[in-house]
Design an enzyme around this catalytic site. Sequence first.
Site, PDB file in Angstrom:
ATOM      1  N   SER A   1       0.855  -1.198   0.000  1.00 46.92           N
ATOM      2  CA  SER A   1       0.000   0.000   0.000  1.00 46.92           C
ATOM      3  C   SER A   1       0.887   1.242   0.000  1.00 46.92           C
ATOM      4  O   SER A   1       2.100   1.156   0.185  1.00 46.92           O
ATOM      5  CB  SER A   1      -0.881   0.011   1.248  1.00 46.92           C
ATOM      6  OG  SER A   1      -0.062   0.241   2.398  1.00 46.92           O
TER       7      SER A   1
ATOM      8  N   ASP B   1      -1.440  -1.792  -3.917  1.00 48.29           N
ATOM      9  CA  ASP B   1      -2.780  -1.798  -3.327  1.00 48.29           C
ATOM     10  C   ASP B   1      -3.274  -0.350  -3.174  1.00 48.29           C
ATOM     11  O   ASP B   1      -2.566   0.498  -2.623  1.00 48.29           O
ATOM     12  CB  ASP B   1      -2.674  -2.479  -1.939  1.00 48.29           C
ATOM     13  CG  ASP B   1      -4.023  -2.774  -1.323  1.00 48.29           C
ATOM     14  OD1 ASP B   1      -5.004  -2.919  -2.076  1.00 48.29           O
ATOM     15  OD2 ASP B   1      -4.089  -2.878  -0.080  1.00 48.29           O
ATOM     16  N   HIS B   2      -4.460  -0.073  -3.668  1.00 47.39           N
ATOM     17  CA  HIS B   2      -5.089   1.254  -3.532  1.00 47.39           C
ATOM     18  C   HIS B   2      -4.223   2.407  -4.035  1.00 47.39           C
ATOM     19  O   HIS B   2      -4.019   3.401  -3.329  1.00 47.39           O
ATOM     20  CB  HIS B   2      -5.491   1.523  -2.072  1.00 47.39           C
ATOM     21  CG  HIS B   2      -6.614   0.662  -1.595  1.00 47.39           C
ATOM     22  ND1 HIS B   2      -7.927   0.856  -1.967  1.00 47.39           N
ATOM     23  CD2 HIS B   2      -6.611  -0.430  -0.801  1.00 47.39           C
ATOM     24  CE1 HIS B   2      -8.687  -0.070  -1.412  1.00 47.39           C
ATOM     25  NE2 HIS B   2      -7.910  -0.883  -0.706  1.00 47.39           N
TER      26      HIS B   2
ATOM     27  N   HIS C   1     -12.725  -2.215   5.240  1.00 42.21           N
ATOM     28  CA  HIS C   1     -11.370  -2.433   5.743  1.00 42.21           C
ATOM     29  C   HIS C   1     -11.321  -2.399   7.263  1.00 42.21           C
ATOM     30  O   HIS C   1     -12.185  -1.807   7.902  1.00 42.21           O
ATOM     31  CB  HIS C   1     -10.425  -1.352   5.198  1.00 42.21           C
ATOM     32  CG  HIS C   1     -10.243  -1.434   3.709  1.00 42.21           C
ATOM     33  ND1 HIS C   1     -10.886  -0.601   2.838  1.00 42.21           N
ATOM     34  CD2 HIS C   1      -9.501  -2.271   2.965  1.00 42.21           C
ATOM     35  CE1 HIS C   1     -10.545  -0.918   1.602  1.00 42.21           C
ATOM     36  NE2 HIS C   1      -9.713  -1.935   1.640  1.00 42.21           N
TER      37      HIS C   1
ATOM     38  N   HIS D   1     -12.067  -6.724  -1.373  1.00 39.87           N
ATOM     39  CA  HIS D   1     -11.229  -6.081  -0.351  1.00 39.87           C
ATOM     40  C   HIS D   1     -11.864  -6.311   1.022  1.00 39.87           C
ATOM     41  O   HIS D   1     -12.974  -6.823   1.128  1.00 39.87           O
ATOM     42  CB  HIS D   1     -11.142  -4.572  -0.630  1.00 39.87           C
ATOM     43  CG  HIS D   1     -10.205  -4.240  -1.745  1.00 39.87           C
ATOM     44  ND1 HIS D   1      -9.067  -3.509  -1.558  1.00 39.87           N
ATOM     45  CD2 HIS D   1     -10.229  -4.577  -3.061  1.00 39.87           C
ATOM     46  CE1 HIS D   1      -8.427  -3.397  -2.714  1.00 39.87           C
ATOM     47  NE2 HIS D   1      -9.120  -4.035  -3.652  1.00 39.87           N
ATOM     48  N   GLY D   2     -11.154  -5.903   2.059  1.00 40.31           N
ATOM     49  CA  GLY D   2     -11.720  -5.966   3.408  1.00 40.31           C
ATOM     50  C   GLY D   2     -12.128  -7.371   3.798  1.00 40.31           C
ATOM     51  O   GLY D   2     -13.189  -7.582   4.390  1.00 40.31           O
TER      52      GLY D   2
ATOM     53  N   ASN E   1      -8.373  -9.829  -0.519  1.00 39.99           N
ATOM     54  CA  ASN E   1      -7.366  -8.986   0.146  1.00 39.99           C
ATOM     55  C   ASN E   1      -7.371  -9.155   1.660  1.00 39.99           C
ATOM     56  O   ASN E   1      -8.422  -9.015   2.305  1.00 39.99           O
ATOM     57  CB  ASN E   1      -7.652  -7.519  -0.157  1.00 39.99           C
ATOM     58  CG  ASN E   1      -7.209  -7.111  -1.533  1.00 39.99           C
ATOM     59  OD1 ASN E   1      -6.977  -7.957  -2.388  1.00 39.99           O
ATOM     60  ND2 ASN E   1      -7.081  -5.828  -1.764  1.00 39.99           N
TER      61      ASN E   1
ATOM     62  N   ASP F   1      -5.215  -8.027   5.175  1.00 42.93           N
ATOM     63  CA  ASP F   1      -4.187  -7.262   5.884  1.00 42.93           C
ATOM     64  C   ASP F   1      -4.426  -7.334   7.400  1.00 42.93           C
ATOM     65  O   ASP F   1      -3.555  -7.730   8.179  1.00 42.93           O
ATOM     66  CB  ASP F   1      -4.206  -5.800   5.401  1.00 42.93           C
ATOM     67  CG  ASP F   1      -3.050  -5.006   5.975  1.00 42.93           C
ATOM     68  OD1 ASP F   1      -2.263  -5.551   6.778  1.00 42.93           O
ATOM     69  OD2 ASP F   1      -2.902  -3.818   5.637  1.00 42.93           O
TER      70      ASP F   1
HETATM   71  P1  13P Z   1      -8.693  -6.120   5.701  1.00 45.85           P
HETATM   72  O1  13P Z   1      -8.588  -4.850   6.495  1.00 45.85           O
HETATM   73  O2  13P Z   1     -10.007  -6.775   5.896  1.00 45.85           O
HETATM   74  O3  13P Z   1      -7.569  -7.034   5.945  1.00 45.85           O
HETATM   75  O4  13P Z   1      -8.631  -5.695   4.136  1.00 45.85           O
HETATM   76  C1  13P Z   1      -7.406  -5.418   3.523  1.00 45.85           C
HETATM   77  C2  13P Z   1      -7.567  -4.848   2.172  1.00 45.85           C
HETATM   78  O5  13P Z   1      -8.626  -4.805   1.590  1.00 45.85           O
HETATM   79  C3  13P Z   1      -6.357  -4.321   1.537  1.00 45.85           C
HETATM   80  O6  13P Z   1      -6.617  -3.693   0.321  1.00 45.85           O
HETATM   81  O1  G3H Z   2      -6.633  -1.650   2.268  1.00 44.67           O
HETATM   82  C1  G3H Z   2      -5.764  -1.219   2.962  1.00 44.67           C
HETATM   83  C2  G3H Z   2      -4.703  -2.018   3.594  1.00 44.67           C
HETATM   84  O2  G3H Z   2      -5.150  -2.595   4.783  1.00 44.67           O
HETATM   85  C3  G3H Z   2      -3.484  -1.202   3.746  1.00 44.67           C
HETATM   86  O3  G3H Z   2      -3.588  -0.329   4.807  1.00 44.67           O
HETATM   87  O4  G3H Z   2      -2.804   1.901   4.021  1.00 44.67           O
HETATM   88  O5  G3H Z   2      -2.637   1.254   6.442  1.00 44.67           O
HETATM   89  O6  G3H Z   2      -1.140   0.207   4.742  1.00 44.67           O
HETATM   90  P1  G3H Z   2      -2.479   0.826   5.017  1.00 44.67           P
HETATM   91 ZN    ZN Z   3      -8.427  -2.645   0.197  1.00 45.91          ZN
END
Ligand code: 13P
Ligand code: G3H
Ligand code: ZN
Length: 314
Positions: free
Chosen positions: A50, A83-84, A182, A213-214, A256, A258
């Site tokens: 990210s 990512d994003h 998320h 995601h999420g 996804n 995280d």
């Molecule tokens: P989580 O917060 O559910 O792990 O999702 C992560 C995510 O979507 C990263 O792009």
């Molecule tokens: O979707 C987001 C991921 O969980 C990344 O989060 O921007 O805090 O690294 P971050």
């Molecule tokens: Zn995401």
Amino acid sequence: MPLVTTEKMFKMAYKNGYAVGAFNVNNMEITQGIASAVTEEKAPLILQVSRGARDYASNSFLKAIIDVVVAENPDIPIAIHLDHGDSFETAKQFVDDGFTSVMIDASSQPFEENIRVTKEVVEYAHAREVVVEAELGQLGGIEEDVVGVKDISAHLTDPEQAVEFVKKSGCDSLAVACGTSHGAYKFKSEPKLAFDVIQKISNKLPGFPLVMHGSSSVLKEFKDLINKYGGDMPDAMGVPEEAISKAAKMAICKVNIDTDLRMALTAKIRQVFAEKPSEFDPRKYLGPGRQAIKEMVKHKLHVLGCAGKAAECM
Ligand code: 13P
Ligand code: G3H
Ligand code: ZN
């Protein structure tokens, strides 16, 4: 096997009813934990970075760590993904840095602007054999523009719009809003995903890979450890694993994760600190964290159905 794009992975995942895990990496221990899990389970892998990860660790450090994982795992197809990505400039930078997949997330922009910027990224990336994930609809969490949105259902991806979006933007995969968000607080009561939205989109876009995601589950084991050892996450709630497996059998080809990685690492560090207060060697608390990530990811690969699928994705 060098780094790969997600093209073949998604083709096989779609055809055979599973999803590939896309795990966020921020440091060496997280990356190693994930890598040893996929090595043992022989699963295809997407490692994603990210903007926050890049700001924390720098792209060159993270890329160097990932390059080691790739070199040590010739039998595992690995994609490295932004990512994003928040703008054309960010996406361009990651393409130029050797990533094989980038996300442009202009989902908070008006529909036509989302198409315009996605198309711009697609043109740049495709010319360099890099694939592009886009997003339509709005999740909660890090998408700051939509924080405070009370009714998630009002922001789910519109299937009609999805068709027009994919056609006009040329993106290779689409992140859809289907009830997830998320972070560690996804639901206040009964967790519910909009499987009907996923189904409607895939009916209109047969064969096209969708992304969820999420998708962390907020595992009880780690939530309990965190709360037991001085943490404060009593109301944390994630997506049930059965729902993840169900989505993976549908058109969701990338999932996804995280938060579950963060919680595993945090839980183990808290446990060591609480049980061994005299410990001050980082290897003695990061090591158990890395091991917990490995075990957790191994389990996830079975939930996603991608364990044992590395060879067919090469
Ligand atoms: P989580 O917060 O559910 O792990 O999702 C992560 C995510 O979507 C990263 O792009
Ligand atoms: O979707 C987001 C991921 O969980 C990344 O989060 O921007 O805090 O690294 P971050
Ligand atoms: Zn995401």
